[in-house]
Every structure is written in C-alpha cells, then in structure tokens.
Design an enzyme around this catalytic site. Structure first.
Site, PDB file in Angstrom:
ATOM      1  N   CYS A 213      72.678  28.033  70.426  1.00  0.00           N
ATOM      2  CA  CYS A 213      73.091  27.526  71.747  1.00  0.00           C
ATOM      3  C   CYS A 213      73.374  28.637  72.752  1.00  0.00           C
ATOM      4  CB  CYS A 213      74.327  26.640  71.599  1.00  0.00           C
ATOM      5  SG  CYS A 213      75.644  27.344  70.588  1.00  0.00           S
TER       6      CYS A 213
ATOM      7  N   HIS B 166      79.585  26.451  77.128  1.00  0.00           N
ATOM      8  CA  HIS B 166      79.670  27.889  76.874  1.00  0.00           C
ATOM      9  C   HIS B 166      79.508  28.638  78.197  1.00  0.00           C
ATOM     10  CE1 HIS B 166      79.627  27.153  72.699  1.00  0.00           C
ATOM     11  NE2 HIS B 166      78.421  27.548  72.364  1.00  0.00           N
TER      12      HIS B 166
END
Lengths: 328, 328
Positions: free
Chosen positions: A111, A231
């Site tokens: 990711c 994130h």
C-alpha cells in the site's frame, strides 16, 4: 474488493467466492444476488479467468500457482510473488505494459509503495528521477481489524485514565507490543538484519521494480500512527532537470492519472488522511522546491491505504487485463 | 520552568515571578516557599541577574531589551530574537561558547530544532556534516493547553460517534481549523511565501545558526500528530566521511552529552514519544546506513518537547552562564 468491483461495474460473467474451509457455506450478497462461499481448493479455480487473491502470503504461495496452472490469471494482493522476477508488479498508472509479460500471476504492490509511485511516475516521465527519501505516517488499518480495535480501546483507556496491555501492534507476530494510541511507532513489520524493517525494504525494492529503475536511489523510514485509515508520506526527490519551478511541478501533477493536487498554502489546502478516506485518488500537496539543490523537491502524499493501496489497485489490474485483451 | 529550576537545584539567591497585570497578585509555591506574582514592568527587572522569558514574542520584544538595559541577562524562550545576529542562539551541548558573545539577550531555540541538533552535533564533530533532511512528527502540547484539550475532546467525540468543530489547530491565529484526532496535519505555524511554514524555516535557519554552518544543507517538513507530548523526527544526514559503520555511529551517540541511545532491532528497542515524556534526554534510534550513499545515514530522534525542547534548555543556558562566570 467486492465493493470496488460493484462500484466500478466490473464486467463479471460469473462470480465465485472462495475462502477457507471454515468460511465455506457462508452467504455473501453482491449486486443484490446471494452467493455461497466455497472452499478454496486447486480444483475450485477450473474455468476461472481472473482470480483476485487477498488471504495472506502462505495461501497465495500454495494456491496461486494452482490457479494459474488451470488458466486463471491471479492478481495477488500479498507480498508472496512481488519480488519474483517472473511476476509483474503492477500499478496501472505506472507500468500497465508489464501485464503483457505475465506468466499467470500478477502482484499487487504494498500500500505505501502504490501511492508513492502514482505521485512519482508523472514527475519521472517529464523530468527524470534520481533519488527518493520517504518518511511515512501510516494508518493502523494496514495492520488489520484487531489493530484498529486495539487503537480505539487503548485511546478510550487513556482518556479515562485506565490501564491497558498492548497485544497487537506494532507487529502481531513479533515479541513485544507497544502503545499506539497518542504515540508514533517506528516499526512496521519485522526487522531485517540490515536494521531496516520489511516494510521499509518493500518500499525500496518495489519502487525500483515498478518504475523499472534498478539504479534509482530510494530510502524509507516507516512509522505507524494513531490514524485509522489513510497513509501519509513526506517525500524528498531529486529529478534530472535543474530549475524546474513549483508551478511546473504542480501543473504536471494536476494532470496526472490517479492524482488529485491539493496544494494552496494561502488557503491552508493540503492533503490529510482524515479527508482521503473512501476516495480513490492519491492526493499530493505541500510541493516545495528544496532550498539547497535546484533539482530537489519535497512532496506530501496521502491516500486511502485500503482503496488505492489495496482493493482498487487489484481491480484496476483486472480492468487492464480486460482492456489489453490478455484473458485467455 | 519552575519545576526544572527546582529539580536541578539551580543556585537561586532570590526569585521574582513576573507576569501580566492580570496575573499579578496570584501566589505560586517554589521549594516550599510562597511567592506573589508581580507585574512585569521595565522597572521590575532592576537588580535581576538572569531573566527567563516565556510569555510570547511580543512581550519579549518589548521587555527583553528593558531587562537587558537594567543589567539582567535574558534567556528568551520565544522566536523574537533567535535570528538576530547580535543574539546567541544556544543549545549548551552544541554551542555553549556562543554565550561569551552575548549582549544581554540569549535565545532558546525552537523545540524541534533543539532535539535534532543535540543528536547531530556529536556526529558533526566526529565525521562532519553536509546535508540534513528532516520530517517531523510533532506533539500538540507544542501548540499549548487549548490544543491538548481540543485533541482530547475531539478524540472522545469521534469514539462516541459525535460531531465536533475544530477551533484551535493547526494554528490558532490562522483562518481554517482542522481535525487533529486520528489525523496527521502537515502545517505547524503559518505559511511563508516560499511554501514552507514558519516552523519549517525555523528548523532550517536555527540549525544552521546553532551549528555555525551557514552552508549546511537543511530541509524540513513539519507535521502535527495526535500525540500529547514528545516530538519525533525522521532524519536523513550525509556526513563528510565515507564507510563509517552503524556501530561507529552508535558508539558516538552512546557517549554524547544529553543523548540516550535506544537502538536494538533484535529487541524491538527504539525511541517513541510515549516513552520520552518527563525525561530530560534526547533519544536516538533506528540508526541505519543509507543503502545508496556510503556517507548517508538515517536516524529517529525523540524528545519531550516541553523539557529539553523548552524549560530544560533555558535552565541549562542559565546554568552555563553561572558556570562560565558570565553574570555581572
């Protein structure tokens, strides 16, 4: 994954839902129709065109080759095959063409890597790229549902002045566990012998592979934060051209596929994890020219780690397989 | 500040507590004795040897020169005089000798700068230093009590599924306010015209001044996190020597004044803000050699922003003034 397939109206002729023996028999609804989960055995993949895998590295290692042997193209969301030289590691905005070289398995990157390369590729294409230094600000949802629960319960305990015992983070399979609520933990995944964590090495190695630049300088420091989803990354880059302006950089990124530019200091506009949740794009802002090197820039890159960082990128790979006529 | 003076048993002959007219008359206990707060007027500084200022830049600009005119040496915890060429900017572990050049006012640096230079100075001394790139993970207590309350109340609202309206962070005097709970906000202090925030420019300019290296390359990205106390920093450096090992770097830092080395990946040992609260030292860990440049290293630097980042460094400056016989 199912939600993303449904939202993007992926052209499905027939759908099979496979899981462990324990889950077999359970019912799941997709587009208003009820499906019964079947056990994931080698035979279950007979007749399947595309198999989206997201059940951990060990399962992928066992079953992905079986699925491929039976003619399916596997899009694998684990790290099992990412660095295998025969397996393309694909972010469609960056290296969709690598899909042409597949041998039955395609890997979906980590990711934190995906969102960074989506932001870097348009820059590389226009100005070249020689160096990347990234410090991450990663959400707990990357560590699973137990980690989210632990964060929320710990947070409440601290607010209420109660004691608690960390049991999941930073790494559920590691020896020690630390507080994540109101803290910053500089460990994601286990440590390698060189002092880097596996997460950091994934970012370094996967970035080079996806961008096809074995000589790109990449360094990463990965940190877990008390953020549920989204994130963030503080990225320093050096490009091959001198004297490119911030406005030119913004212009490139504003037109890049999969990128939303959010950058206006006068309006306090910049990406933040709380604003990215549930959205497909990679958000880029805080673009600044380095004050010392005329080929250096700083960026702030934010994306939903469960969407572009996982399900969406897998489904986009499947879409590319269809569009490139790569299904058998 | 008073707590630090008491803990370190600073040699006080007489103590005066000065504040705004509004606070004058209030009582404060120090070392078991009760003191009455007086109004901070120019005359109040008559006969004072050392004046510790921590009441905001505007008050310092007005009263520090008045105190200095009356023979006091001012240790100023605001940004008012930090970049003034006549004012030494001091972190005793780094540039205590600059105190010899004072003209009545000494500036205490920004919290995020102090902890970084304490970690970098022993490295510079031994191996030289040419480049620093830092990404910060900063606590809300740096923005004051209102910011802490806002974070705690917001956090509870989110856990309880209730709505809330951000009113303080990222910058109380700025136009827009954003959620800090379960978020990461890449703005500390207001923006400058070059796209950097004042906090980022403070780190850049103050680091050069304290280390006496106008040509040092320094870049900073400053980010606020939902952490109450304890700033963390992901720092990339390039030194002047090649082929220094991680063990050599650890050895230097383990002996450095004001530094505690916390670095053992095999034991999952590294600094974290939750562990630094209430402690004097700057904690350094995650020391890794850059994988591309043999003069590059990565560090993770954590310290209590209210102690070494503020009160402690001010009191250490006062101690140095005593030890160097610089009081009139």
């Amino acid at each position: 994954m199912l939600k993303t397939l449904e939202q993007r109206n992926f052209p499905i002729a027939s759908l099979k839902l496979l899981a462990s023996k324990r889950s077999a028999g359970k019912k799941v609804t997709f587009k208003g129709k009820e499906y019964t989960i079947e056990e994931a055995t080698p035979h279950a993949f007979e007749g399947v065109h595309i198999a989206l895998f997201s059940a951990g590295g060990a399962i992928s290692k066992e079953l992905a080759p079986e699925a491929a042997k039976r003619g399916a193209i596997v899009v694998d969301n684990t790290s099992a095959f990412r660095m295998d030289p025969d397996t393309p590691l694909v972010v469609p905005e960056v290296n969709e063409h690598e899909l042409n070289n597949h041998k039955g398995i395609i890997a979906n990157p980590n990711c934190s890597t995906i969102q960074m390369v989506v932001a870097l590729e348009p820059i590389r294409k226009k100005y070249g790229l020689s160096k990347v230094i990234v410090s991450t600000y990663q959400a707990v949802s990357g560590a699973g549902a137990k980690a989210i629960n632990e964060m929320n319960e710990q947070t409440r305990s601290i607010l209420d002045g109660e004691t608690f015992t960390p049991e999941v983070l930073p790494v559920s399979g590691d020896e020690k566990h630390y507080q994540i609520a109101f803290n910053a933990v500089p460990q994601i995944d286990k440590f390698q012998d060189n002092g880097y964590t596996f997460e950091e090495m994934k970012m370094i190695n996967e970035t080079k592979k996806i961008m096809g630049m074995q000589h790109l300088e990449v360094a990463a420091t990965c940190v877990r934060l008390p953020v549920e989803t989204g994130h963030s990354e503080s990225v320093y880059i050096e490009i091959d051209k001198e004297n490119i302006t911030v406005d030119e950089m913004k212009s490139i990124l504003s037109e890049a596929p999969g990128v939303t530019l959010q950058d206006d200091p006068s309006e306090q506009l910049y990406p933040m994890p709380a604003n990215c949740v549930g959205k497909d794009d990679v958000f880029v802002g805080r673009i600044r020219k380095d004050l010392d090197r005329s080929n250096g820039f700083h960026l702030w890159v934010v994306s939903d780690n469960l969407i572009k960082g996982a399900a969406l990128n897998s489904v986009q790979i499947a879409e590319s397989l269809v569009n490139l006529n790569l299904l058998k």
